[in-house]
Design a protein around this motif. Sequence first.
Motif, PDB file in Angstrom:
ATOM      1  N   LYS A   8      46.460  36.447  36.358  1.00  0.00           N
ATOM      2  CA  LYS A   8      45.423  37.399  36.765  1.00  0.00           C
ATOM      3  C   LYS A   8      46.047  38.640  37.394  1.00  0.00           C
ATOM      4  N   VAL A  34      31.545  42.276  44.283  1.00  0.00           N
ATOM      5  CA  VAL A  34      30.625  41.378  43.598  1.00  0.00           C
ATOM      6  C   VAL A  34      29.670  40.836  44.657  1.00  0.00           C
ATOM      7  N   ASP A  43      41.124  40.074  31.418  1.00  0.00           N
ATOM      8  CA  ASP A  43      41.235  38.673  31.014  1.00  0.00           C
ATOM      9  C   ASP A  43      41.738  38.576  29.577  1.00  0.00           C
ATOM     10  N   ASP A 101      36.964  46.215  44.001  1.00  0.00           N
ATOM     11  CA  ASP A 101      36.000  45.353  43.309  1.00  0.00           C
ATOM     12  C   ASP A 101      34.985  44.756  44.279  1.00  0.00           C
ATOM     13  N   GLU A 141      29.718  42.854  38.844  1.00  0.00           N
ATOM     14  CA  GLU A 141      30.850  43.561  39.435  1.00  0.00           C
ATOM     15  C   GLU A 141      30.651  45.074  39.435  1.00  0.00           C
ATOM     16  N   GLY A 154      35.150  36.999  43.855  1.00  0.00           N
ATOM     17  CA  GLY A 154      35.635  38.081  43.011  1.00  0.00           C
ATOM     18  C   GLY A 154      35.736  39.419  43.713  1.00  0.00           C
ATOM     19  N   THR A 155      35.136  39.508  44.921  1.00  0.00           N
ATOM     20  CA  THR A 155      35.219  40.756  45.679  1.00  0.00           C
ATOM     21  C   THR A 155      36.631  40.958  46.218  1.00  0.00           C
ATOM     22  N   ASP A 156      37.137  42.187  46.079  1.00  0.00           N
ATOM     23  CA  ASP A 156      38.451  42.558  46.625  1.00  0.00           C
ATOM     24  C   ASP A 156      38.355  44.022  47.048  1.00  0.00           C
TER      25      ASP A 156
END
Length: 296
Positions: free
Chosen positions: A57, A92, A16, A90, A139, A104-106
């Motif tokens: 992002k 979360v 970020d 990722d 995370e 936010g989970t990927d």
Amino acid sequence: MNFETIVTCAVTGAGDTVGKSPHIPVTPQQIADAAIEAAKAGAAIAHIHVRDPETGKGSRDVELFKEAVDLVRASDTDVVINLTAGMGGDWVPSEDDPALPGPGTDMIGPEDRLAHIKACLPEICSLDCGTLNFGNGEEIYISTPPTLRRMAQLTQDWGVKPELEVFDLGHIRFAKAMIEEGLIDAPPMFQLCLGIPWGADQTVETMAAMKAQLPPGASWASFGISRMQMPMAAAAVALGGNVRVGLEDNIWLDRGVPATNGQLVARVTEIIERMGGRALTPQEARDQLNLRGANA
């Protein structure tokens, strides 16, 4: 002491930082320009993430990677391309049910994590060698042994050298297991990643301890973040390693002065030269790391 140093510039990352510095490259053209700028300043390797041009992002869009890579390759500036393969791990947990993914989970599998590597075939791609609590929130970055072994096998099949990014001693232990299993070609290439919460701390003592655990014949580099970027670069050179700088890890040239990637490369190159060394060219880096070559 390493008198012939490979300089990597990590030009944008996925953090970020957009809005915190006017120099963070976002579009494929800006990212390609940043890689070229870094190479002209003395970097042998450009470590590349891509970003969503609309939001800024981090992204794993294959077409964005292809556009950035094609622009670098079409330029008149030689640089070794090192693409991240760290996206897609990722997790979360949901606030309502920690067993389920939250915003936010990927999370994707090894083949999907490497889709852009297969499409672009860079000379190097990163391989994050373990799981890590990432920051002070919920995370978690997840890279399991089966996923990493599959990714190592695929990159080996494609002739892409994995940069073994290690954030703790356990990551080095697992990377050495993959080397012993024949999944990583010689010489193995390590990146000692220091200062990331909550991985290894960015101190000379930590760097030396991690270096001591590397296998014989390994090539290694290290980096620190924020104001420790240059001190850790100097420490890496003194301990016999290579260096990484760039806006992925630090956005400041001096206190209150936003940096460009080229300025950070120029500064670390000056440090190397004042220590009695020199920065290697891209072709010298290829020869040292046993890369397949830009046009292979």
